[in-house]
Design a protein around this motif. Structure first.
Motif, PDB file in Angstrom:
ATOM      1  N   GLY A  89       0.589  -1.428   0.009  1.00 33.44           N
ATOM      2  CA  GLY A  89      -0.220  -0.200   0.477  1.00 33.44           C
ATOM      3  C   GLY A  89       0.818   0.952   0.169  1.00 33.44           C
ATOM      4  O   GLY A  89       1.959   1.605   0.306  1.00 33.44           O
ATOM      5  N   ASP A  90       0.520   2.016  -1.089  1.00 36.40           N
ATOM      6  CA  ASP A  90       1.188   3.658  -0.546  1.00 36.40           C
ATOM      7  C   ASP A  90       1.412   4.136   0.848  1.00 36.40           C
ATOM      8  O   ASP A  90      -0.310   4.448   0.827  1.00 36.40           O
ATOM      9  N   GLY A  91       0.935   4.575   0.700  1.00 37.13           N
ATOM     10  CA  GLY A  91       1.432   6.344   1.559  1.00 37.13           C
ATOM     11  C   GLY A  91       1.261   5.464   3.362  1.00 37.13           C
ATOM     12  O   GLY A  91       1.627   4.650   3.550  1.00 37.13           O
ATOM     13  N   HIS A  92       0.529   6.346   4.348  1.00 33.91           N
ATOM     14  CA  HIS A  92       0.339   5.735   5.645  1.00 33.91           C
ATOM     15  C   HIS A  92      -0.972   5.205   6.054  1.00 33.91           C
ATOM     16  O   HIS A  92      -0.882   4.280   6.825  1.00 33.91           O
TER      17      HIS A  92
ATOM     18  N   THR B 194      -2.192  -5.862  13.613  1.00 33.86           N
ATOM     19  CA  THR B 194      -3.534  -6.941  12.721  1.00 33.86           C
ATOM     20  C   THR B 194      -2.796  -7.729  12.105  1.00 33.86           C
ATOM     21  O   THR B 194      -2.445  -8.840  11.747  1.00 33.86           O
ATOM     22  N   GLY B 195      -1.490  -6.786  11.204  1.00 32.02           N
ATOM     23  CA  GLY B 195      -0.415  -7.777  10.829  1.00 32.02           C
ATOM     24  C   GLY B 195      -1.123  -8.542   9.345  1.00 32.02           C
ATOM     25  O   GLY B 195      -0.890  -9.032   8.296  1.00 32.02           O
ATOM     26  N   THR B 196      -2.558  -8.051   8.457  1.00 32.19           N
ATOM     27  CA  THR B 196      -2.918  -8.319   7.683  1.00 32.19           C
ATOM     28  C   THR B 196      -2.577  -6.852   6.373  1.00 32.19           C
ATOM     29  O   THR B 196      -3.016  -5.911   7.256  1.00 32.19           O
ATOM     30  N   PRO B 197      -3.031  -7.498   5.194  1.00 31.70           N
ATOM     31  CA  PRO B 197      -2.880  -6.349   4.601  1.00 31.70           C
ATOM     32  C   PRO B 197      -4.524  -5.782   4.529  1.00 31.70           C
ATOM     33  O   PRO B 197      -5.844  -6.372   4.920  1.00 31.70           O
ATOM     34  N   ILE B 198      -4.362  -4.287   4.089  1.00 34.08           N
ATOM     35  CA  ILE B 198      -6.432  -4.200   3.995  1.00 34.08           C
ATOM     36  C   ILE B 198      -6.724  -3.504   2.651  1.00 34.08           C
ATOM     37  O   ILE B 198      -6.393  -3.950   1.761  1.00 34.08           O
ATOM     38  N   ALA B 199      -7.998  -3.750   2.630  1.00 35.55           N
ATOM     39  CA  ALA B 199      -8.386  -3.576   1.280  1.00 35.55           C
ATOM     40  C   ALA B 199      -8.807  -1.576   0.754  1.00 35.55           C
ATOM     41  O   ALA B 199      -9.120  -1.135   1.429  1.00 35.55           O
ATOM     42  N   LYS B 200      -8.382  -1.907  -0.738  1.00 38.29           N
ATOM     43  CA  LYS B 200      -7.871  -0.409  -0.745  1.00 38.29           C
ATOM     44  C   LYS B 200      -9.178  -0.082  -1.533  1.00 38.29           C
ATOM     45  O   LYS B 200      -9.585  -0.787  -2.616  1.00 38.29           O
ATOM     46  N   THR B 201      -9.887   0.501  -1.032  1.00 39.16           N
ATOM     47  CA  THR B 201     -11.144   1.453  -0.657  1.00 39.16           C
ATOM     48  C   THR B 201     -11.616   3.193  -0.625  1.00 39.16           C
ATOM     49  O   THR B 201     -10.197   3.681   0.342  1.00 39.16           O
TER      50      THR B 201
ATOM     51  N   VAL C 113      -3.761   8.837  -3.296  1.00 41.05           N
ATOM     52  CA  VAL C 113      -3.164   7.645  -2.625  1.00 41.05           C
ATOM     53  C   VAL C 113      -4.915   6.268  -2.691  1.00 41.05           C
ATOM     54  O   VAL C 113      -4.174   5.176  -2.574  1.00 41.05           O
ATOM     55  N   ASN C 114      -5.569   7.513  -2.620  1.00 46.01           N
ATOM     56  CA  ASN C 114      -6.890   6.962  -3.103  1.00 46.01           C
ATOM     57  C   ASN C 114      -7.407   5.792  -1.888  1.00 46.01           C
ATOM     58  O   ASN C 114      -8.369   4.799  -2.208  1.00 46.01           O
ATOM     59  N   TYR C 115      -7.254   6.657  -0.961  1.00 44.47           N
ATOM     60  CA  TYR C 115      -7.704   5.639   0.246  1.00 44.47           C
ATOM     61  C   TYR C 115      -8.299   6.035   1.107  1.00 44.47           C
ATOM     62  O   TYR C 115      -8.662   7.728   1.392  1.00 44.47           O
ATOM     63  N   THR C 116      -9.407   5.701   2.479  1.00 40.76           N
ATOM     64  CA  THR C 116     -10.267   6.453   2.824  1.00 40.76           C
ATOM     65  C   THR C 116      -9.529   6.797   4.214  1.00 40.76           C
ATOM     66  O   THR C 116      -8.519   6.059   4.228  1.00 40.76           O
ATOM     67  N   MET C 117      -9.767   7.876   4.702  1.00 41.96           N
ATOM     68  CA  MET C 117      -8.992   8.523   5.920  1.00 41.96           C
ATOM     69  C   MET C 117      -9.705   7.716   7.088  1.00 41.96           C
ATOM     70  O   MET C 117      -8.882   8.115   7.495  1.00 41.96           O
ATOM     71  N   LEU C 118     -11.129   6.932   6.900  1.00 41.59           N
ATOM     72  CA  LEU C 118     -11.135   6.359   8.079  1.00 41.59           C
ATOM     73  C   LEU C 118      -9.352   5.445   8.054  1.00 41.59           C
ATOM     74  O   LEU C 118      -9.737   5.138   9.504  1.00 41.59           O
TER      75      LEU C 118
ATOM     76  N   LYS D 219      10.129   7.846   3.820  1.00 43.41           N
ATOM     77  CA  LYS D 219      10.294   6.982   3.236  1.00 43.41           C
ATOM     78  C   LYS D 219       9.106   6.246   3.083  1.00 43.41           C
ATOM     79  O   LYS D 219       8.929   5.660   2.539  1.00 43.41           O
ATOM     80  N   HIS D 220       8.170   6.292   4.302  1.00 44.41           N
ATOM     81  CA  HIS D 220       6.921   5.377   4.464  1.00 44.41           C
ATOM     82  C   HIS D 220       7.581   3.701   4.364  1.00 44.41           C
ATOM     83  O   HIS D 220       6.811   3.355   4.014  1.00 44.41           O
ATOM     84  N   ASP D 221       8.906   3.086   4.619  1.00 45.53           N
ATOM     85  CA  ASP D 221       8.671   1.781   4.990  1.00 45.53           C
ATOM     86  C   ASP D 221       8.514   1.219   6.395  1.00 45.53           C
ATOM     87  O   ASP D 221       8.855   1.579   7.441  1.00 45.53           O
ATOM     88  N   PRO D 222       7.636   0.547   6.218  1.00 45.67           N
ATOM     89  CA  PRO D 222       7.179  -0.948   6.524  1.00 45.67           C
ATOM     90  C   PRO D 222       8.243  -1.685   7.812  1.00 45.67           C
ATOM     91  O   PRO D 222       7.591  -2.560   8.672  1.00 45.67           O
TER      92      PRO D 222
END
Length: 457
Positions: A96-99, A108-115, A158-163, A399-402
């Motif tokens: 995922g891009d950004g924050h 959670t250690g899981t991917p999030i759905a891009k929405t 980045v086209n993500y909800t800020m929620l 860098k936004h590096d996780p």
């Protein structure tokens, strides 16, 4: 003493309920004669947005032979109680891009759905696993705290909800839990009865402690001298926090201790609060603007009290949302907002300010550690029975590096030794730490999230 007190004994008054700390009178007589009843392990998670100045974060040395870095130096007095963790990463957020894709899944250690708002999906956070397993033992399964309101809308960069950037606690993969940002509301939630009872009570505006005073006096007469002293100290601590909250609300109205820009904003806010209270009283308090340091410390004190009273065994605290622009100009040598300065572009002046902001956050963490260590519990203190993780979901704000996330674990809950710098193998899953924390808190589990094993600390 002729009677053993139930662990769930509370002080009650008209419209108020105050949970109690561990007292000797709550232990079976046989246990009192032999050994103290083992206290539960609590877990707290403190989220700092926008990463760290990485060249000033990592300690020198390994194991117990380490020197704290400049940013971590406020923890020197607690070095025996902390474990600095290096090498852990959240690979689920790499795509995922950004924050946003890195904040929502920090726990959670899981991917999030891009929405952009519909079909939120992340995972179940580690705090909620503990809440599900142990929450039935306490008044509240978990406690979610913060300082900034939930952000809605879409970040078109980045086209993500800020929620996604406003939540780190997830009850289910589609159900984030919002953080409460008003200390008065948190205090009342912990120590007053439900809203219907409070509205029906003619005593609603009285101090919580005044409401339960008669019950406290009755209980005091039934316990031994050590319990009487412990009870007195605990009630005085409650009184101190209650007074501070009331004083802060008064300071907001007067503009005391605020910079000129904040004073102007507060004047506008005061008018809006007055209007909002008429239109919707329930929402008025959520708009209070407090001194940021005191706001954070009140929330951390409330976390400590919730653990001390066994009101909950897990809590999260967000210093700010994912791309917090909190203005840190109240710190000497800092001009500007947190997110802006985290994008330092390698410029010396921005890096210096960024470091000062990082260090301020560590000072608040140290404040909480001090608080937990000051609270006696059993043969030790509350920190001995807690695991408090501090960290960010990215390494460096530029860098936004996780990967190689900045993390510190405080406490000795479940037998954590502390006093060490643990360097894990490169790209070790962050969830290996969470799996170990859950097991130490009494939730037996072989894995969590994307864990590949259990990190022993």
């Amino acid at each position: 003493m002729s009677k053993i007190l139930s662990r769930r004994t509370v002080l009650r008054g008209l419209g108020a309920t105050v949970a109690l700390p561990f007292l000797e009178a709550m232990q079976p007589r046989a246990a009192r004669a032999a050994a103290a009843v083992k206290a539960p392990t609590r877990m707290g998670f403190l989220f700092m947005p926008n990463g760290v100045r990485e060249d000033r974060w990592t300690p020198e040395g390994l194991g117990t032979d380490f020197k704290l870095s400049p940013i971590l130096s406020p923890l020197e007095a607690h070095r025996k109680d902390i474990t600095v963790l290096t090498g852990l990463g959240n690979r689920a957020s790499l795509a995922g891009d950004g924050h946003y894709a890195k904040t929502a899944n920090w726990l959670t250690g899981t991917p999030i759905a891009k929405t952009t708002g519909k079909d939120l999906h992340c995972g179940i956070s580690v705090d909620q696993v503990l809440a599900k397993e142990k929450g039935y033992l306490t008044r509240f399964p978990s406690l979610e705290l913060g300082t900034e309101p939930i952000m809605s809308g879409v970040d078109r960069n980045v086209n993500y909800t800020m929620l996604y950037g406003s939540h780190i606690a997830w009850r289910t993969p589609t159900s984030p839990i919002p953080a409460e940002i008003n200390p008065r509301f948190v205090f009342d939630r912990l120590f007053r009865e439900d809203a219907a009872q409070r509205q029906a009570s003619a005593e609603e505006n009285k101090s919580v402690l005044d409401l339960v005073l008669a019950d406290a006096k009755s209980l005091r007469a039934k316990v031994g001298k050590e319990d009487q002293q412990r009870l007195d100290e605990y009630l005085e601590s409650l009184r101190h926090i209650e007074r501070r909250i009331d004083a802060d609300i008064a300071r907001v109205a007067s503009g005391e201790n605020l910079d000129p820009a904040a004073k102007e904003a507060t004047a506008r806010l005061d008018k809006r609060i007055a209007e909002a209270m008429t239109a919707n009283p329930k929402d008025a308090g959520s708009r209070l603007r407090l001194d940021h340091t005191e706001h954070c410390r009140l929330m951390l004190d409330l976390m400590a009290l919730s653990f001390q009273t066994d009101s909950t065994r897990t809590s999260t605290f967000m210093f700010g949302w994912a791309v917090s622009g909190k203005n840190f100009s109240f710190l000497p040598g800092v001009e500007g907002g947190h997110h802006q300065l985290s994008h330092h572009e390698g410029k010396a002046d921005k890096l210096d300010a960024y470091e000062k902001i990082n260090r301020w956050h560590i000072e608040q963490y140290s404040y909480l550690i001090d608080k937990l260590k000051s609270i006696k519990e059993g043969e030790g203190n509350l920190l001995d029975n807690s695991l408090i993780l501090f960290g960010s979901s990215i390494r460096d704000g530029n860098k936004h590096d996780p990967r190689n996330l900045p993390l510190v674990l405080a406490g000795h809950g479940g037998g954590v030794k502390g006093g060490q710098h643990v360097v894990a193998a490169k790209d070790t899953p962050l969830c290996n730490l969470y799996t170990g924390m859950l097991n130490r808190a009494g939730v037996e589990t072989p894995s969590f999230g994307d864990s590949s094993g259990i990190l022993e600390v």
